[in-house]
Design a protein around this motif. Structure first.
Motif, mmCIF file in Angstrom:
data_model
loop_
_atom_site.group_PDB
_atom_site.id
_atom_site.type_symbol
_atom_site.label_atom_id
_atom_site.label_comp_id
_atom_site.label_asym_id
_atom_site.label_seq_id
_atom_site.Cartn_x
_atom_site.Cartn_y
_atom_site.Cartn_z
ATOM 1 N N SER A 115 0.856 -1.183 0.000
ATOM 2 C CA SER A 115 0.000 0.000 0.000
ATOM 3 C C SER A 115 0.890 1.231 0.000
ATOM 4 C CB SER A 115 -0.911 0.021 1.225
ATOM 5 O OG SER A 115 -0.147 0.273 2.400
ATOM 6 N N HIS A 116 0.283 2.415 -0.124
ATOM 7 C CA HIS A 116 1.059 3.646 -0.047
ATOM 8 C C HIS A 116 1.753 3.773 1.301
ATOM 9 C CE1 HIS A 116 -1.171 5.201 -3.624
ATOM 10 N NE2 HIS A 116 -0.047 5.851 -3.800
ATOM 11 N N LYS A 146 6.927 11.569 -0.936
ATOM 12 C CA LYS A 146 6.819 10.197 -1.411
ATOM 13 C C LYS A 146 7.456 9.239 -0.407
ATOM 14 C CE LYS A 146 7.623 7.355 -5.512
ATOM 15 N NZ LYS A 146 8.047 7.352 -6.939
ATOM 16 N N HIS A 148 6.934 5.168 -0.638
ATOM 17 C CA HIS A 148 7.290 4.090 -1.566
ATOM 18 C C HIS A 148 8.295 3.111 -0.962
ATOM 19 C CE1 HIS A 148 6.937 3.599 -6.238
ATOM 20 N NE2 HIS A 148 6.101 2.854 -5.544
ATOM 21 N N GLY A 165 -0.025 10.471 -1.940
ATOM 22 C CA GLY A 165 -0.627 9.398 -2.727
ATOM 23 C C GLY A 165 -0.711 9.815 -4.180
ATOM 24 N N ARG A 166 -1.845 10.337 -4.589
ATOM 25 C CA ARG A 166 -1.981 10.839 -5.952
ATOM 26 C C ARG A 166 -1.131 12.091 -6.145
ATOM 27 N NH1 ARG A 166 -7.346 10.383 -4.444
ATOM 28 N NH2 ARG A 166 -7.504 12.667 -4.459
ATOM 29 N N SER A 180 -6.754 9.218 4.782
ATOM 30 C CA SER A 180 -6.323 9.978 3.614
ATOM 31 C C SER A 180 -7.137 11.273 3.503
ATOM 32 C CB SER A 180 -6.501 9.142 2.353
ATOM 33 O OG SER A 180 -6.274 9.913 1.194
ATOM 34 N N THR A 214 8.796 14.339 -5.544
ATOM 35 C CA THR A 214 8.418 13.358 -6.563
ATOM 36 C C THR A 214 8.975 13.697 -7.939
ATOM 37 O OG1 THR A 214 6.380 12.912 -5.346
ATOM 38 C CG2 THR A 214 6.480 12.135 -7.609
#
Length: 498
Positions: A115-116, A146, A148, A165-166, A180, A214
């Motif tokens: 998951s994120h 980020k 990850h 996330g997005r 979120s 990012t």
């Protein structure tokens, strides 16, 4: 001269505990000799995503505008040979925070995450992390941007986290792994506000901040207008290895990904689903460079906040990236290749009074070296589990080269390599990730062939150098442990085009 067997373990720089040995690591001895007796410095890692060295001004690119990165380098130590030990997002970030090779700390060399936010266990990252070691020193620890990584920040030593996330518009975040929430505008603006506020709020206590930007990762069209229109495609310089038979690479599928991340299942709808007529690699490169300048401006904002709060001379800053970008070189795209465009990244250490102002051209500086180096600079012992080496003697100007002046690299496509300041030697692994399948994959003289056009691996050229690097690579592959106790896919297999 081939490396002597009795010196192998020392030259590899692998921690004794990581290999199941009972001897004391030489890294800890180096650490004890270089402790800093003064007030604990703050530490910030600024980590860009998909930023290759060749796209930064201080590394010789006189087209792109990166004044803040260049200034940071001018006030610190810039390594010409900054190397990603695994040029893929999750694996490289795992390298950074563990000080270990990806096969050991996370197993997979892919972007494998649940998951994120990450896993709820420590089946991966079984050994101490950089953030955990700073917590032991009394530092407040924070992550911004980020993530990850396949384990939650709170389980790896972070007191605070703000995971994106997005990206970039219509973005969302998880604050301290909670619910979120959506944000207006660009996610990078929300992140830099959080970074600057953290600095202001914690200026009176030592802190360690892991700040992830990012960009210039795709989508490179979803950026502020000033950056998407900053550079003229017709003026963009291209690397010499992008042409084949006089033609530039063209790949509509990859152009869609670069522009919008379209086709990767991302919940983002581009304004158009068509590549415009006449669109070429030059257009992609211009957008990429615009994103690079965006990164530079974000760094500049953070540096200004440090100065305003009187912390610019008492904060160790590392500026680097998880990996680079092929951007059409060798007619390849994205990352994860055993080529310079993927593995050669910016590597800048800066802190006035603690780190010498210089450019190092004789030592490889890798992501797994960050953890032992920062701990040493802050007067801490280095865990025996660490694979990287302490670069402090170079940062202090005591040496220009360490005994181990080469770096090992593993990739998502089952390739492994050894990179020295002058050469790159590569091999490929079998599909089970257990044995070397092809020990004669590639051999380049980077010093005389910087665009890697002449693969000498099946020739007799520089045989002595090739044999020495081959033997070191074989020994490293045999002696570097893999993660046990968790199921994972080690890498993609097989894509002969890569």
């Amino acid at each position: 001269m081939l490396i002597k067997r009795r010196n192998f373990m020392k030259s590899m720089g692998l921690g004794a505990a990581a290999l199941g040995l009972g001897q004391t690591s030489s890294l800890a001895n180096i650490s004890n000799q270089t402790k800093v007796p003064r007030k604990k410095p703050n530490v910030i890692i600024v980590f860009a995503d998909q930023l290759r060295k060749h796209a930064v001004g201080c590394y010789g690119n006189d087209f792109v505008r990166t004044p803040n990165i260049d200034a940071l380098a001018a006030n610190g130590m810039r390594f010409d040979h900054g190397i990603s030990n695994c040029p893929t997002c999750v694996a490289a970030r795992s390298n950074l925070l563990s000080g270990q090779y990806a096969r050991t700390c996370a197993g997979s060399r892919l972007n494998e995450v649940v998951s994120h936010i990450g896993r709820d266990d420590r089946k991966k990252f079984k050994d101490p992390t950089l953030a955990e070691e700073f917590k032991k020193l009394g530092y407040k620890t924070a992550q911004v941007g980020k993530w990850h990584i396949d384990t939650r920040p709170s389980l790896l030593g972070f007191d605070e986290s703000m995971i994106v996330g997005r990206i970039f518009t219509k973005g969302n975040f998880w604050k301290n792994e909670g619910q979120s929430y959506d944000v207006d505008g660009f996610t990078a603006d929300h992140e830099i506000d959080a970074v600057n506020n953290f600095i202001k709020e914690n200026k009176d206590e030592p802190f360690f901040m892991y700040y992830n930007i990012t960009s210039p990762h795709m989508p490179i069209l979803d950026v502020p207008y000033q950056y998407s229109h900053m550079y003229n495609p017709s003026e963009v310089p291209l690397r010499q290895n992008v042409w084949k038979n006089g033609k530039l690479p063209y790949n509509e599928y990859w152009f869609h990904i670069y522009l919008w991340l379209h086709g990767w299942g991302i919940d983002y709808k581009p304004t158009t689903a068509k590549i415009p007529p006449g669109f070429s690699l030059r257009d992609v490169a211009a957008l990429y460079y615009g994103s690079v300048t965006w990164v530079d401006d974000l760094l500049g904002s953070m540096m200004n906040t440090l100065k305003q709060n009187g912390l610019e001379n008492d904060t160790i800053i590392i500026f680097s990236a998880d990996h680079g970008d092929q951007l059409g070189s060798h007619h390849l795209w994205n990352k994860a290749r055993l080529y310079e465009e993927s593995i050669n990244i910016p590597m800048i250490y800066s802190c006035p009074g603690r780190i010498k102002k210089d450019v190092n051209t004789t030592q490889t500086a890798t992501l797994i070296d960050v953890m032992p180096t920062l701990l040493s600079l802050c007067g801490a012992d280095i865990p025996q589990s660490v694979h990287g080496q302490d670069l402090t003697p170079i940062l202090k100007g005591e040496k220009t080269t360490l005994d181990r002046d080469y770096a090992f690299v593993e990739t998502s496509y089952g390739k492994i390599g050894i990179r020295t300041p002058t050469h790159l030697y590569g091999a490929s692994l079998d599909k089970d990730d257990r044995e070397i399948e092809n020990i004669r994959y590639k051999f380049f003289d980077i010093e005389n062939d910087p665009y890697e056009k002449n693969n000498m691996v099946n020739t007799s050229a520089q045989k002595g150098v090739a044999d020495e690097l081959r033997d070191k690579l074989i020994a490293w592959e045999k002696n570097t442990p893999r993660l046990e106790g968790v199921k994972y896919d080690p890498f993609f297999y097989r894509d002969n085009n890569f």
